[in-house]
Design a protein around this motif. Structure first.
Motif, PDB file in Angstrom:
ATOM      1  N   ILE A  14       0.876  -1.170   0.000  1.00  0.00           N
ATOM      2  CA  ILE A  14       0.000   0.000   0.000  1.00  0.00           C
ATOM      3  C   ILE A  14       0.912   1.219   0.000  1.00  0.00           C
ATOM      4  O   ILE A  14       1.774   1.358   0.872  1.00  0.00           O
ATOM      5  CB  ILE A  14      -0.909   0.041   1.242  1.00  0.00           C
ATOM      6  CG1 ILE A  14      -1.752  -1.228   1.345  1.00  0.00           C
ATOM      7  CG2 ILE A  14      -1.809   1.278   1.206  1.00  0.00           C
ATOM      8  CD1 ILE A  14      -2.476  -1.358   2.668  1.00  0.00           C
ATOM      9  N   ILE A  15       0.748   2.079  -0.977  1.00  0.00           N
ATOM     10  CA  ILE A  15       1.552   3.293  -1.067  1.00  0.00           C
ATOM     11  C   ILE A  15       0.666   4.479  -0.711  1.00  0.00           C
ATOM     12  O   ILE A  15      -0.381   4.692  -1.330  1.00  0.00           O
ATOM     13  CB  ILE A  15       2.149   3.468  -2.470  1.00  0.00           C
ATOM     14  CG1 ILE A  15       3.077   2.294  -2.795  1.00  0.00           C
ATOM     15  CG2 ILE A  15       2.903   4.795  -2.569  1.00  0.00           C
ATOM     16  CD1 ILE A  15       3.638   2.326  -4.195  1.00  0.00           C
ATOM     17  N   ALA A  16       1.078   5.236   0.292  1.00  0.00           N
ATOM     18  CA  ALA A  16       0.334   6.417   0.726  1.00  0.00           C
ATOM     19  C   ALA A  16       1.149   7.663   0.404  1.00  0.00           C
ATOM     20  O   ALA A  16       2.346   7.727   0.706  1.00  0.00           O
ATOM     21  CB  ALA A  16       0.045   6.342   2.225  1.00  0.00           C
ATOM     22  N   LEU A  17       0.500   8.642  -0.214  1.00  0.00           N
ATOM     23  CA  LEU A  17       1.168   9.873  -0.617  1.00  0.00           C
ATOM     24  C   LEU A  17       0.445  11.077  -0.024  1.00  0.00           C
ATOM     25  O   LEU A  17      -0.772  11.049   0.171  1.00  0.00           O
ATOM     26  CB  LEU A  17       1.193   9.998  -2.142  1.00  0.00           C
ATOM     27  CG  LEU A  17       1.836   8.848  -2.925  1.00  0.00           C
ATOM     28  CD1 LEU A  17       1.673   9.075  -4.419  1.00  0.00           C
ATOM     29  CD2 LEU A  17       3.305   8.696  -2.555  1.00  0.00           C
ATOM     30  N   ALA A  18       1.205  12.126   0.246  1.00  0.00           N
ATOM     31  CA  ALA A  18       0.620  13.382   0.719  1.00  0.00           C
ATOM     32  C   ALA A  18       1.363  14.537   0.076  1.00  0.00           C
ATOM     33  O   ALA A  18       2.578  14.459  -0.157  1.00  0.00           O
ATOM     34  CB  ALA A  18       0.695  13.485   2.240  1.00  0.00           C
ATOM     35  N   THR A  19       0.636  15.591  -0.228  1.00  0.00           N
ATOM     36  CA  THR A  19       1.255  16.767  -0.820  1.00  0.00           C
ATOM     37  C   THR A  19       0.613  18.021  -0.244  1.00  0.00           C
ATOM     38  O   THR A  19      -0.498  17.980   0.291  1.00  0.00           O
ATOM     39  CB  THR A  19       1.104  16.744  -2.360  1.00  0.00           C
ATOM     40  OG1 THR A  19       1.860  17.813  -2.920  1.00  0.00           O
ATOM     41  CG2 THR A  19      -0.347  16.890  -2.770  1.00  0.00           C
ATOM     42  N   ASN A  20       1.335  19.123  -0.350  1.00  0.00           N
ATOM     43  CA  ASN A  20       0.837  20.422   0.120  1.00  0.00           C
ATOM     44  C   ASN A  20       0.393  20.374   1.581  1.00  0.00           C
ATOM     45  O   ASN A  20      -0.646  20.932   1.949  1.00  0.00           O
ATOM     46  CB  ASN A  20      -0.322  20.906  -0.759  1.00  0.00           C
ATOM     47  CG  ASN A  20       0.107  21.169  -2.189  1.00  0.00           C
ATOM     48  OD1 ASN A  20       1.245  21.570  -2.441  1.00  0.00           O
ATOM     49  ND2 ASN A  20      -0.786  20.926  -3.129  1.00  0.00           N
ATOM     50  N   LEU A  21       1.185  19.706   2.403  1.00  0.00           N
ATOM     51  CA  LEU A  21       0.875  19.652   3.830  1.00  0.00           C
ATOM     52  C   LEU A  21       1.214  20.993   4.473  1.00  0.00           C
ATOM     53  O   LEU A  21       2.366  21.432   4.448  1.00  0.00           O
ATOM     54  CB  LEU A  21       1.665  18.522   4.498  1.00  0.00           C
ATOM     55  CG  LEU A  21       1.532  18.388   6.014  1.00  0.00           C
ATOM     56  CD1 LEU A  21       0.080  18.172   6.415  1.00  0.00           C
ATOM     57  CD2 LEU A  21       2.408  17.251   6.525  1.00  0.00           C
ATOM     58  N   THR A  22       0.198  21.623   5.042  1.00  0.00           N
ATOM     59  CA  THR A  22       0.364  22.955   5.615  1.00  0.00           C
ATOM     60  C   THR A  22      -0.297  23.015   6.984  1.00  0.00           C
ATOM     61  O   THR A  22      -1.414  22.515   7.164  1.00  0.00           O
ATOM     62  CB  THR A  22      -0.276  24.026   4.709  1.00  0.00           C
ATOM     63  OG1 THR A  22       0.323  23.953   3.415  1.00  0.00           O
ATOM     64  CG2 THR A  22      -0.064  25.419   5.284  1.00  0.00           C
ATOM     65  N   VAL A  23       0.396  23.605   7.946  1.00  0.00           N
ATOM     66  CA  VAL A  23      -0.173  23.876   9.261  1.00  0.00           C
ATOM     67  C   VAL A  23       0.003  25.362   9.534  1.00  0.00           C
ATOM     68  O   VAL A  23       1.125  25.875   9.506  1.00  0.00           O
ATOM     69  CB  VAL A  23       0.511  23.047  10.365  1.00  0.00           C
ATOM     70  CG1 VAL A  23      -0.119  23.353  11.720  1.00  0.00           C
ATOM     71  CG2 VAL A  23       0.405  21.560  10.063  1.00  0.00           C
ATOM     72  N   LYS A  24      -1.092  26.058   9.791  1.00  0.00           N
ATOM     73  CA  LYS A  24      -1.057  27.508   9.921  1.00  0.00           C
ATOM     74  C   LYS A  24      -0.604  27.977  11.298  1.00  0.00           C
ATOM     75  O   LYS A  24      -0.454  29.178  11.519  1.00  0.00           O
ATOM     76  CB  LYS A  24      -2.437  28.084   9.609  1.00  0.00           C
ATOM     77  CG  LYS A  24      -2.893  27.826   8.177  1.00  0.00           C
ATOM     78  CD  LYS A  24      -4.283  28.384   7.937  1.00  0.00           C
ATOM     79  CE  LYS A  24      -4.745  28.102   6.516  1.00  0.00           C
ATOM     80  NZ  LYS A  24      -6.123  28.609   6.268  1.00  0.00           N
ATOM     81  N   THR A  25      -0.425  27.040  12.207  1.00  0.00           N
ATOM     82  CA  THR A  25       0.054  27.376  13.546  1.00  0.00           C
ATOM     83  C   THR A  25       1.371  26.650  13.786  1.00  0.00           C
ATOM     84  O   THR A  25       1.916  26.009  12.890  1.00  0.00           O
ATOM     85  CB  THR A  25      -0.976  26.954  14.607  1.00  0.00           C
ATOM     86  OG1 THR A  25      -1.084  25.521  14.594  1.00  0.00           O
ATOM     87  CG2 THR A  25      -2.342  27.563  14.323  1.00  0.00           C
ATOM     88  N   ARG A  26       1.863  26.714  15.009  1.00  0.00           N
ATOM     89  CA  ARG A  26       3.102  26.017  15.358  1.00  0.00           C
ATOM     90  C   ARG A  26       2.820  24.640  15.956  1.00  0.00           C
ATOM     91  O   ARG A  26       3.671  24.048  16.618  1.00  0.00           O
ATOM     92  CB  ARG A  26       3.920  26.868  16.334  1.00  0.00           C
ATOM     93  CG  ARG A  26       4.368  28.204  15.752  1.00  0.00           C
ATOM     94  CD  ARG A  26       5.239  28.977  16.733  1.00  0.00           C
ATOM     95  NE  ARG A  26       6.479  28.274  17.019  1.00  0.00           N
ATOM     96  CZ  ARG A  26       7.581  28.358  16.277  1.00  0.00           C
ATOM     97  NH1 ARG A  26       7.588  29.113  15.189  1.00  0.00           N
ATOM     98  NH2 ARG A  26       8.673  27.703  16.617  1.00  0.00           N
ATOM     99  N   ASN A  27       1.624  24.110  15.708  1.00  0.00           N
ATOM    100  CA  ASN A  27       1.265  22.795  16.230  1.00  0.00           C
ATOM    101  C   ASN A  27       2.059  21.693  15.531  1.00  0.00           C
ATOM    102  O   ASN A  27       2.525  21.858  14.404  1.00  0.00           O
ATOM    103  CB  ASN A  27      -0.232  22.542  16.038  1.00  0.00           C
ATOM    104  CG  ASN A  27      -1.077  23.487  16.861  1.00  0.00           C
ATOM    105  OD1 ASN A  27      -0.641  23.993  17.892  1.00  0.00           O
ATOM    106  ND2 ASN A  27      -2.297  23.744  16.408  1.00  0.00           N
ATOM    107  N   PHE A  28       2.172  20.555  16.200  1.00  0.00           N
ATOM    108  CA  PHE A  28       2.835  19.387  15.628  1.00  0.00           C
ATOM    109  C   PHE A  28       1.916  18.716  14.611  1.00  0.00           C
ATOM    110  O   PHE A  28       0.709  18.629  14.812  1.00  0.00           O
ATOM    111  CB  PHE A  28       3.183  18.379  16.726  1.00  0.00           C
ATOM    112  CG  PHE A  28       4.228  18.866  17.687  1.00  0.00           C
ATOM    113  CD1 PHE A  28       5.561  18.564  17.489  1.00  0.00           C
ATOM    114  CD2 PHE A  28       3.871  19.631  18.790  1.00  0.00           C
ATOM    115  CE1 PHE A  28       6.534  19.005  18.377  1.00  0.00           C
ATOM    116  CE2 PHE A  28       4.832  20.076  19.686  1.00  0.00           C
ATOM    117  CZ  PHE A  28       6.167  19.771  19.477  1.00  0.00           C
TER     118      PHE A  28
END
Length: 242
Positions: free
Chosen positions: A150-164
């Protein structure tokens, strides 16, 4: 054709040694739920929130955020595990961690519905995709299901705060108190109980983290039953360190 399928189902239910294997892929588009079956393993992915009412599923804020479960013949992997879960680190999800978990009533109050979600299947293989938005995190994700991977991909991961931001690879019970890990450069290490943070590579801030230990908790924290359980658990996640 229908009679053959029913006979095959009856053979499997009766545990006959010559029963035909149930192999293939099915996407249930109304509920955005997918099942991928092979001879020795099965995987499912959920992209729609589960119901939480009557005091049940109180911590399941992220139950529809691409929860990816993997099943083998070992039926104890997820048995009686729910009180022991870190509900911001359940299988497959990419969410913010170490922020207050929304208590669930009917559906999470923080739920953000996006239109791009679904899957395409030819009955054997599948690609599933989902735009994700939760609190301050957004990303586009896809999962690709094959015979042995199973291949999982993610793109454009953005967090607008300093959260983990974490992507959880596995969260399950484990009967023994050590795991063995193999790396691409052929190094193999065995780790006993403990917490570990392993660098992905020298050029990336992405870390692979491992939490291997005994846990004890009570069902009353997630529902209406008052029952304490202890078990040995394994959680592995990617810390994106954005």
């Amino acid at each position: 054709m229908g009679t053959i399928l029913l006979n095959n189902l009856a053979d499997r239910l009766q545990g006959q040694s010559n029963a035909s294997l149930l192999i293939g892929n099915k996407h249930f588009y109304t509920t955005n739920y997918q099942v991928h079956r092979r001879a020795h393993w099965t995987s499912t992915i959920r992209m729609m929130p589960v119901e939480c009412f009557n005091g049940q599923n109180l911590k399941d804020e992220h139950g529809g955020q691409g929860v990816l479960n993997y099943y083998t013949s070992n039926t104890s992997d997820y048995s009686f595990i729910f009180p022991l879960l870190d509900w911001q680190a359940i299988n497959g999800i990419t969410v913010e961690h170490r922020i207050p978990l929304e208590r669930c009533s009917n559906e999470p109050s923080s739920l953000i519905r996006l239109s791009f979600v679904g899957g395409v299947s030819d009955g054997e293989y599948e690609m599933t995709m989902m735009d994700t938005a939760t609190h301050s995190l957004t990303t586009q994700r896809s999962w690709h299901f094959y015979d042995d991977a199973i291949i999982a991909l993610a793109t454009n991961l953005t967090v607008k705060t300093r959260n983990f931001a974490w992507t959880t690879l596995t969260s399950r019970r484990l009967s023994h108190s050590q795991i063995t890990i193999g790396f691409f450069h052929s190094t193999i290490i065995t780790l006993p109980n403990g917490f570990y943070s392993l660098s992905y590579n020298s050029e990336s801030s992405l870390n692979t983290c491992i939490d291997l230990r005994n846990k004890t908790d009570n069902y009353i924290d997630i529902g209406t039953s008052n029952y304490t359980i202890s078990a040995h658990t394994l959680t592995i996640w990617l810390d994106h360190r954005l």
